[in-house]
Design a protein around this motif. Structure first.
Motif, PDB file in Angstrom:
ATOM      1  N   GLN A   1      45.798 -34.462 -57.129  1.00 42.53           N
ATOM      2  CA  GLN A   1      45.257 -32.864 -57.298  1.00 42.53           C
ATOM      3  C   GLN A   1      44.169 -33.006 -58.394  1.00 42.53           C
ATOM      4  O   GLN A   1      44.522 -33.349 -59.565  1.00 42.53           O
ATOM      5  CB  GLN A   1      46.164 -31.876 -57.260  1.00 42.53           C
ATOM      6  CG  GLN A   1      46.324 -31.495 -56.084  1.00 42.53           C
ATOM      7  CD  GLN A   1      46.904 -29.781 -56.071  1.00 42.53           C
ATOM      8  OE1 GLN A   1      47.351 -29.285 -56.901  1.00 42.53           O
ATOM      9  NE2 GLN A   1      46.638 -29.249 -54.955  1.00 42.53           N
ATOM     10  N   GLY A   2      42.943 -32.336 -58.458  1.00 41.79           N
ATOM     11  CA  GLY A   2      42.020 -32.219 -59.452  1.00 41.79           C
ATOM     12  C   GLY A   2      41.391 -33.553 -59.870  1.00 41.79           C
ATOM     13  O   GLY A   2      40.840 -33.548 -60.979  1.00 41.79           O
ATOM     14  N   SER A   3      41.627 -34.555 -58.940  1.00 42.15           N
ATOM     15  CA  SER A   3      40.601 -35.696 -59.308  1.00 42.15           C
ATOM     16  C   SER A   3      39.025 -35.583 -58.855  1.00 42.15           C
ATOM     17  O   SER A   3      38.680 -36.747 -58.726  1.00 42.15           O
ATOM     18  CB  SER A   3      41.538 -37.212 -59.001  1.00 42.15           C
ATOM     19  OG  SER A   3      41.329 -37.022 -57.411  1.00 42.15           O
TER      20      SER A   3
ATOM     21  N   GLN B   1      44.515 -43.448 -62.271  1.00 45.29           N
ATOM     22  CA  GLN B   1      45.259 -42.217 -62.468  1.00 45.29           C
ATOM     23  C   GLN B   1      44.531 -41.213 -61.559  1.00 45.29           C
ATOM     24  O   GLN B   1      45.164 -40.015 -61.274  1.00 45.29           O
ATOM     25  CB  GLN B   1      44.593 -41.649 -63.870  1.00 45.29           C
ATOM     26  CG  GLN B   1      43.347 -41.382 -64.222  1.00 45.29           C
ATOM     27  CD  GLN B   1      42.515 -42.577 -64.840  1.00 45.29           C
ATOM     28  OE1 GLN B   1      43.023 -43.662 -64.638  1.00 45.29           O
ATOM     29  NE2 GLN B   1      41.289 -42.449 -65.479  1.00 45.29           N
ATOM     30  N   TYR B   2      43.561 -41.343 -60.732  1.00 44.59           N
ATOM     31  CA  TYR B   2      43.114 -40.395 -59.557  1.00 44.59           C
ATOM     32  C   TYR B   2      43.732 -40.438 -58.396  1.00 44.59           C
ATOM     33  O   TYR B   2      43.877 -39.374 -57.516  1.00 44.59           O
ATOM     34  CB  TYR B   2      41.728 -40.732 -59.209  1.00 44.59           C
ATOM     35  CG  TYR B   2      40.573 -40.892 -60.293  1.00 44.59           C
ATOM     36  CD1 TYR B   2      40.834 -39.893 -61.218  1.00 44.59           C
ATOM     37  CD2 TYR B   2      39.518 -41.652 -60.223  1.00 44.59           C
ATOM     38  CE1 TYR B   2      40.016 -39.748 -62.393  1.00 44.59           C
ATOM     39  CE2 TYR B   2      38.611 -41.462 -61.387  1.00 44.59           C
ATOM     40  CZ  TYR B   2      38.819 -40.643 -62.396  1.00 44.59           C
ATOM     41  OH  TYR B   2      37.899 -40.580 -63.034  1.00 44.59           O
ATOM     42  N   TYR B   3      44.911 -41.540 -58.383  1.00 46.27           N
ATOM     43  CA  TYR B   3      45.532 -41.646 -56.895  1.00 46.27           C
ATOM     44  C   TYR B   3      47.087 -41.684 -57.070  1.00 46.27           C
ATOM     45  O   TYR B   3      47.718 -42.122 -58.173  1.00 46.27           O
ATOM     46  CB  TYR B   3      45.052 -43.008 -56.553  1.00 46.27           C
ATOM     47  CG  TYR B   3      43.580 -42.858 -55.750  1.00 46.27           C
ATOM     48  CD1 TYR B   3      43.275 -42.145 -54.664  1.00 46.27           C
ATOM     49  CD2 TYR B   3      42.362 -43.306 -56.646  1.00 46.27           C
ATOM     50  CE1 TYR B   3      41.731 -42.084 -54.095  1.00 46.27           C
ATOM     51  CE2 TYR B   3      41.073 -43.053 -55.977  1.00 46.27           C
ATOM     52  CZ  TYR B   3      40.746 -42.589 -54.899  1.00 46.27           C
ATOM     53  OH  TYR B   3      39.563 -42.330 -54.616  1.00 46.27           O
ATOM     54  N   LYS B   4      47.675 -41.361 -56.054  1.00 46.33           N
ATOM     55  CA  LYS B   4      49.078 -41.718 -55.768  1.00 46.33           C
ATOM     56  C   LYS B   4      49.164 -43.075 -54.903  1.00 46.33           C
ATOM     57  O   LYS B   4      48.708 -42.834 -53.659  1.00 46.33           O
ATOM     58  CB  LYS B   4      50.027 -40.471 -55.079  1.00 46.33           C
ATOM     59  CG  LYS B   4      51.234 -40.507 -55.120  1.00 46.33           C
ATOM     60  CD  LYS B   4      51.925 -39.366 -54.592  1.00 46.33           C
ATOM     61  CE  LYS B   4      53.222 -39.644 -53.709  1.00 46.33           C
ATOM     62  NZ  LYS B   4      53.072 -39.349 -52.509  1.00 46.33           N
TER      63      LYS B   4
ATOM     64  N   GLY C   1      40.391 -44.662 -43.459  1.00 40.52           N
ATOM     65  CA  GLY C   1      40.781 -43.143 -43.561  1.00 40.52           C
ATOM     66  C   GLY C   1      39.693 -42.333 -43.970  1.00 40.52           C
ATOM     67  O   GLY C   1      38.899 -42.468 -42.836  1.00 40.52           O
ATOM     68  N   THR C   2      39.611 -41.664 -44.781  1.00 42.44           N
ATOM     69  CA  THR C   2      38.344 -40.549 -44.822  1.00 42.44           C
ATOM     70  C   THR C   2      38.224 -40.421 -46.542  1.00 42.44           C
ATOM     71  O   THR C   2      39.029 -40.957 -47.205  1.00 42.44           O
ATOM     72  CB  THR C   2      38.489 -39.388 -44.168  1.00 42.44           C
ATOM     73  OG1 THR C   2      37.175 -38.639 -44.101  1.00 42.44           O
ATOM     74  CG2 THR C   2      39.557 -38.476 -44.698  1.00 42.44           C
ATOM     75  N   TYR C   3      37.024 -39.451 -46.746  1.00 42.91           N
ATOM     76  CA  TYR C   3      37.261 -39.044 -48.189  1.00 42.91           C
ATOM     77  C   TYR C   3      37.576 -37.672 -48.342  1.00 42.91           C
ATOM     78  O   TYR C   3      37.544 -37.070 -47.377  1.00 42.91           O
ATOM     79  CB  TYR C   3      35.681 -39.450 -48.806  1.00 42.91           C
ATOM     80  CG  TYR C   3      35.120 -40.704 -48.500  1.00 42.91           C
ATOM     81  CD1 TYR C   3      35.538 -41.691 -49.414  1.00 42.91           C
ATOM     82  CD2 TYR C   3      34.265 -41.064 -47.501  1.00 42.91           C
ATOM     83  CE1 TYR C   3      35.293 -43.060 -49.268  1.00 42.91           C
ATOM     84  CE2 TYR C   3      33.718 -42.402 -47.554  1.00 42.91           C
ATOM     85  CZ  TYR C   3      34.184 -43.253 -48.434  1.00 42.91           C
ATOM     86  OH  TYR C   3      33.928 -44.722 -48.134  1.00 42.91           O
ATOM     87  N   TYR C   4      38.292 -37.352 -49.478  1.00 41.65           N
ATOM     88  CA  TYR C   4      39.022 -36.103 -49.470  1.00 41.65           C
ATOM     89  C   TYR C   4      39.016 -35.688 -51.024  1.00 41.65           C
ATOM     90  O   TYR C   4      39.171 -36.593 -51.818  1.00 41.65           O
ATOM     91  CB  TYR C   4      40.377 -36.268 -48.998  1.00 41.65           C
ATOM     92  CG  TYR C   4      41.307 -35.012 -49.010  1.00 41.65           C
ATOM     93  CD1 TYR C   4      41.191 -34.303 -47.850  1.00 41.65           C
ATOM     94  CD2 TYR C   4      42.098 -34.874 -50.083  1.00 41.65           C
ATOM     95  CE1 TYR C   4      42.153 -32.931 -48.183  1.00 41.65           C
ATOM     96  CE2 TYR C   4      42.822 -33.779 -50.199  1.00 41.65           C
ATOM     97  CZ  TYR C   4      42.574 -32.780 -49.182  1.00 41.65           C
ATOM     98  OH  TYR C   4      43.346 -31.753 -49.266  1.00 41.65           O
TER      99      TYR C   4
END
Ligand SMILES: [Zn+2]
Length: 583
Positions: A191-193, A165-168, A216-219
């Protein structure tokens, strides 16, 4: 030095973010973190061992695939809690020269053991409280900015609280990494995760759905801190286990503190996963050590050692203790093929100089990156980093000739390690307790003798490249003190002076713009290391012709592109790094 106190503090908020935190905001972070450890499946150990030879009969939906990936990632974290691999990060700080090419101007080194049993922690081998502290003082010189103590090692984890649920997720394509067919999936935090979610691309093998690479990176990053970009690779080291082996990180223009920017490249390697296996020479050592005292045989052939023989046995005991300890800790590769290559060169030197040492000289590989060679009794040790950058056999012969000279000249070897109690110390103190530094006078004598050995050897007409290597080393040494700094023996260079400097005189001019003159190679291309067993082998990838002088990259860091294969008990050949370009 353990930093677990700091580590346990960080435990609460580590999971979100990795990197470049402003020290002043640390307390704020800890408040908005959440408990991150994902529950391990009760039967995870058995699941992880079970091979899954055939792909499922019915193709899974993308949604089912994602469920599997997330389940496997949680299993991965559970597995990592039982692992204590060595972790080494070598970083070069870059500046653009007048031609616009990036050249290293400073460097940093960290070696430790990764502990993830209660959240990531590390145990440093190189005497600083963690990578972070050094970064703060030396790399940036800006007191308000710091790297986290765990530094680059944290990039082994995609997200410690990886939930759908945190990701697309977006399916991109199928692609082979080596011989592994992968699903390529873009991953974007919703958003909001929360902060510090992974943002980038992951490669998932299509049998068990393990993540094998993520890039990638963290975001998003919190207001006052930054995350670095990274490319993190895992290898199939055991049945059902894909474990972190390589992380490459790079920033060319990360702006921070208004006017400052960060420009660097860094390689992180992990190895020494099979801790039990690494210690298995122990029994063998015990037999060797006991034998002098346990000669109770009354037959005529049996006799006490003469004083000279006793002295030699005593030295051999100290040598065996030190070598076995280094291997058990995960600093020395087990005996193998590379040793034989080195031993052949040593034999060439001995035979052509008519030297009979009456006992064998052994060669071993130190698994670390800093360029160093040393002698422990009759064992010559050369570091992985040094073997990587040496351009040819003649320059290897130069390194070995110096060490061999210590043996030929009978230079004193400190036998205090023959007493077994001296081997009782924590692993992270290895570099302090095992010190094989030589006196300056012995170093000079070995240099002189080595030149003599080389002049009688099959390498006598090829010493130009050896001298050229020394020139390149001399040129880069001031910018790369952490690469040149030895941890166990004497340095190859100190300031402007280099080992075997008489060879400098006969060497050709160093011509940086010529693509056909290779004085030193980039790091990481020659030696391939099995992160599970610590065995080393020579990389098989063929050199490719260089397109421009920029590709010479002497002593420099390059990205990783391992050729991925599935674990098989039959093959030992599963970690083939593609070599950087070389002659
Ligand atoms: Zn020496």
């Amino acid at each position: 030095m353990r930093i677990s106190r700091l580590g346990s503090l960080l435990f609460f908020f580590f999971f979100f973010f990795f990197f470049l935190l402003l020290a002043s905001v640390l307390p704020t972070f800890s408040q908005d973190s959440n408990p991150a450890a994902p529950p391990a499946a009760p039967d995870s150990a058995t699941v992880s061992k079970a091979p899954n030879p055939s792909p499922p009969a019915n193709p899974l939906s993308f949604n089912d695939v994602l469920d599997r990936v997330i389940q496997r990632e949680h299993l991965f974290l559970a597995q990592m809690r039982h692992m204590r691999p060595m972790v080494e990060t070598y970083l070069q700080d870059l500046k653009s020269d007048s031609d616009g090419n990036s050249i290293p101007v400073k460097d940093q080194y960290f070696l430790g053991r990764l502990e993830m049993n209660e959240g990531p922690d590390d145990v440093s081998f190189v005497g600083q409280p963690g990578f972070g502290h050094r970064m703060l003082n030396k790399l940036t010189g800006v007191y308000s900015m710091r790297f986290l103590p765990l530094g680059f090692a944290q990039m082994v984890v995609l997200d410690t609280d990886f939930q759908k649920q945190y990701y697309k997720f977006t399916f991109v394509r199928r692609e082979f990494l080596g011989e592994i067919r992968c699903l390529v999936i873009d991953v974007e935090p919703r958003q909001g995760s929360g902060t510090g979610r992974f943002k980038g691309r992951m490669w998932v093998e299509d049998q068990d759905y393990n993540v094998v690479r993520f890039n990638g990176t963290y975001y998003p990053h919190p207001k006052t801190s930054y995350y670095l970009h990274f490319d993190s690779w895992r290898l199939n080291l055991q049945s059902g286990m894909w474990l972190p082996a390589y992380i490459y990180s790079e920033e060319s223009d990360l702006k921070y503190m208004m006017a400052k920017s960060l420009h660097f490249k860094a390689q992180t390697r992990l190895w020494g996963y099979d801790l039990k296996g690494l210690g298995k020479n122990e029994e063998f050592t015990q037999i060797l050590v006991d034998s002098p005292q346990s000669v109770k045989d009354q037959s005529e052939a049996a006799a006490d050692a003469t004083p000279v023989v006793a002295e030699r046995m005593w030295e051999r005991q100290a040598e065996n203790n030190a070598v076995d300890r280094l291997q058990k800790v995960g600093l020395l590769a087990p005996s193998g093929e590379v040793d034989k290559v080195l031993q052949t060169v040593v034999t060439n030197l001995l035979v052509t100089n008519n030297i009979d040492l009456q006992s064998d000289v052994h060669c071993r590989v130190l698994l670390t990156a800093p360029l160093e060679s040393l002698t422990i009794g009759h064992t010559i040790v050369v570091s992985r980093g040094l073997l990587d950058v040496l351009p040819d056999e003649a320059s290897l012969a130069m390194v070995l000739a110096h060490e061999l000279s210590h043996i030929v000249l009978g230079h004193q070897f400190d036998t205090k390690l023959a007493f077994n109690d001296r081997m009782f110390f924590p692993d992270e103190e290895s570099f302090h307790r095992l010190d094989f530094k030589r006196r300056a006078a012995d170093e000079e004598a070995a240099d002189t003798k080595a030149v003599e050995l080389l002049k009688n050897s099959p390498y006598k007409d090829k010493l130009g490249t050896a001298g050229l290597f020394l020139k390149a080393l001399q040129q880069r040494a001031p910018a790369l003190p952490n690469l040149i700094r030895p941890h166990l023996g004497n340095g190859l260079a100190a300031g402007k002076s280099v080992r075997m400097s008489t060879l400098l005189a006969s060497a050709p001019q160093l011509e940086e713009r010529r693509t056909d003159q290779i004085a030193a190679l980039p790091l990481g291309g020659r030696i391939k290391l099995d992160p599970w067993s610590d065995h080393v082998d020579l990389a098989k990838a063929k050199p490719v012709p260089l397109i421009s002088a920029r590709e010479k990259m002497p002593f420099e860091i390059t990205p990783f592109f391992p050729y991925l294969t599935r674990f098989s008990t039959a093959g030992t050949d599963r970690v083939a790094l593609t070599a950087p370009d070389r002659k």
